[in-house]
Design a protein around this motif. Structure first.
Motif, PDB file in Angstrom:
ATOM      1  N   ARG A 161       0.777  -1.202  -0.222  1.00  0.00           N
ATOM      2  CA  ARG A 161      -0.115  -0.003   0.054  1.00  0.00           C
ATOM      3  C   ARG A 161       0.807   1.370   0.146  1.00  0.00           C
ATOM      4  NH1 ARG A 161      -3.424  -1.811   3.051  1.00  0.00           N
ATOM      5  NH2 ARG A 161      -5.049  -2.026   1.596  1.00  0.00           N
ATOM      6  N   ALA A 164       2.200   1.672  -3.474  1.00  0.00           N
ATOM      7  CA  ALA A 164       0.971   2.034  -4.433  1.00  0.00           C
ATOM      8  C   ALA A 164       0.668   3.533  -4.278  1.00  0.00           C
ATOM      9  CB  ALA A 164      -0.090   1.171  -4.159  1.00  0.00           C
ATOM     10  N   GLU A 165       0.793   3.973  -2.861  1.00  0.00           N
ATOM     11  CA  GLU A 165       0.384   5.561  -2.714  1.00  0.00           C
ATOM     12  C   GLU A 165       1.537   6.156  -3.227  1.00  0.00           C
ATOM     13  OE1 GLU A 165      -2.293   6.834  -1.477  1.00  0.00           O
ATOM     14  OE2 GLU A 165      -3.352   4.954  -1.206  1.00  0.00           O
ATOM     15  N   ALA A 167       3.659   5.429  -5.750  1.00  0.00           N
ATOM     16  CA  ALA A 167       4.425   5.121  -7.227  1.00  0.00           C
ATOM     17  C   ALA A 167       4.351   6.187  -8.176  1.00  0.00           C
ATOM     18  CB  ALA A 167       3.420   3.986  -7.681  1.00  0.00           C
ATOM     19  N   GLU A 197      -1.454  -2.947 -10.207  1.00  0.00           N
ATOM     20  CA  GLU A 197      -2.563  -2.025 -10.411  1.00  0.00           C
ATOM     21  C   GLU A 197      -1.952  -0.576 -10.272  1.00  0.00           C
ATOM     22  OE1 GLU A 197      -5.847  -3.156  -8.061  1.00  0.00           O
ATOM     23  OE2 GLU A 197      -6.016  -5.135  -9.108  1.00  0.00           O
ATOM     24  N   ALA A 198      -1.088  -0.271  -9.691  1.00  0.00           N
ATOM     25  CA  ALA A 198      -0.621   1.093  -9.392  1.00  0.00           C
ATOM     26  C   ALA A 198       0.399   1.484 -10.420  1.00  0.00           C
ATOM     27  CB  ALA A 198       0.014   1.308  -7.853  1.00  0.00           C
TER      28      ALA A 198
END
Length: 342
Positions: A161, A164-165, A167, A197-198
């Motif tokens: 997470r 992803a936050e 990226a 997905e990120a």
């Protein structure tokens, strides 16, 4: 195997040692010079003297004890400023060894305990130090967020997470490290799916301590495009061929593998057999002060053990640049450092 003359010419070895280099497999905390960690511990009045030998180097018995010592050394890194100072120290060492582009594994577990807000603060400090090093030393750094396998799948989700936050142009990938004998690659599929997905690129440690099936599982269960180490794939040519067919690049750390006893010597290390068969192989140091190596040492060792000349190292670096997770503009800038006339 191609029959090459042994490289004994000192001028040629000097040129090889001083070639511009790309490194794709460097653990951020694992690159901490022992003197840096001792100094930081002294500042903070923390006694970690038990993790050092009398000569000041890190002391450990085997790979699993190494993981404990690694975490003890990391324990004195408390604040964003500590990590910024470490960033400067490790990039100074990398630049001295001719590295022009490096991707480093960073763990949110050590930078804010997996909390996204805290992670952003640590990341900001590290990036500032990296930007200064690029300006002053000409070395480019990018980050790969690292879930730690033996911390388990739930902590891995927190790390993913954080990845992803944040990226983007600097955090460019997700890559699992840690104890390869804990759990299975597929246990971490959720985290890798989140990172994919990120828009992050994917790698995972496999085939260092476990066999070829571990490499296959990383590719098939996590969908990675690079493998950290991967050298035990040589035990199953079907897995080797899978790597070739799927264009999976290996982040090979020969000195680390020999130091830890994965292979008995550089001459018996399979990097040349993998390369000659057609696998994309690159060269890195892993945790250089722990394994008493540098990028110059890696190049000289391979030149002597496998008779690699400047042409082979140029191919290795081009493979590494093609496999790097950076954006096109960064890749083009780094290419100019590898090939000044390009």
């Amino acid at each position: 195997m191609i029959d090459r003359d042994p490289i004994t010419d000192e001028d040629e070895l000097h040129r090889i040692a001083n070639l511009p280099k790309i490194e794709l497999h460097l653990h951020f905390e694992g690159a901490a010079p022992p003197a840096f960690i001792r100094g930081l511990a002294k500042e903070k009045k923390v006694d970690i003297s038990g993790i050092f030998n009398e000569d000041g180097s890190y002391a450990y018995r085997d790979f699993w004890h190494f993981l404990e010592v690694y975490e003890a050394a990391t324990s004195v890194l408390k604040t964003p400023e500590d990590f910024a100072r470490l960033c400067t120290a490790l990039l100074e060492e990398s630049a001295r060894n001719g590295v022009v582009y490096c991707e480093t594994f960073l763990s949110p577990d050590f930078c804010g305990g997996g909390d996204v807000t805290a992670w952003r603060e640590y990341l900001h400090a590290i990036r500032e130090a990296a930007d200064a090093a690029e300006r002053d030393m000409g070395i480019t750094l990018r980050g790969i967020v690292t879930p730690i396998r033996h911390f388990g799948p739930e902590k891995a989700k927190r790390a993913a997470r954080c990845a992803a936050e944040t990226a983007g142009d600097w955090i460019v990938g997700l890559g699992m490290g840690g104890d390869e004998k804990q759990g299975r690659q597929r246990d971490f599929a959720y985290s890798f799916d989140m990172a994919r997905e990120a828009g992050l690129r994917l790698t995972s440690h496999a085939g260092e301590w476990q066999g070829p099936s571990e490499v296959r599982e990383a590719v098939e269960d996590l969908g990675v495009e690079r493998i950290g180490h991967g050298v035990r794939a040589i035990g199953d040519l079907a897995v080797v061929d899978m790597l070739i067919e799927r264009e999976i690049t290996l982040e090979v750390c020969p000195g680390s593998n020999v130091f830890l006893g994965v292979f008995p010597s550089l001459k018996e290390h399979p990097i040349e057999r993998l390369r000659e068969r057609g696998v994309g192989v690159t060269v890195s140091t892993d945790d250089p002060p722990f394994f008493h190596t540098t990028m110059k040492d890696e190049y000289l060792g391979l030149a002597k053990a496998h008779r690699w000349d400047e042409e082979v190292f140029a191919m290795i670096n081009r493979t590494a640049l093609d496999a790097a997770f950076c954006d096109a503009a960064t890749r083009e800038a780094v290419l100019k450092k590898l090939e000044p006339s390009a």
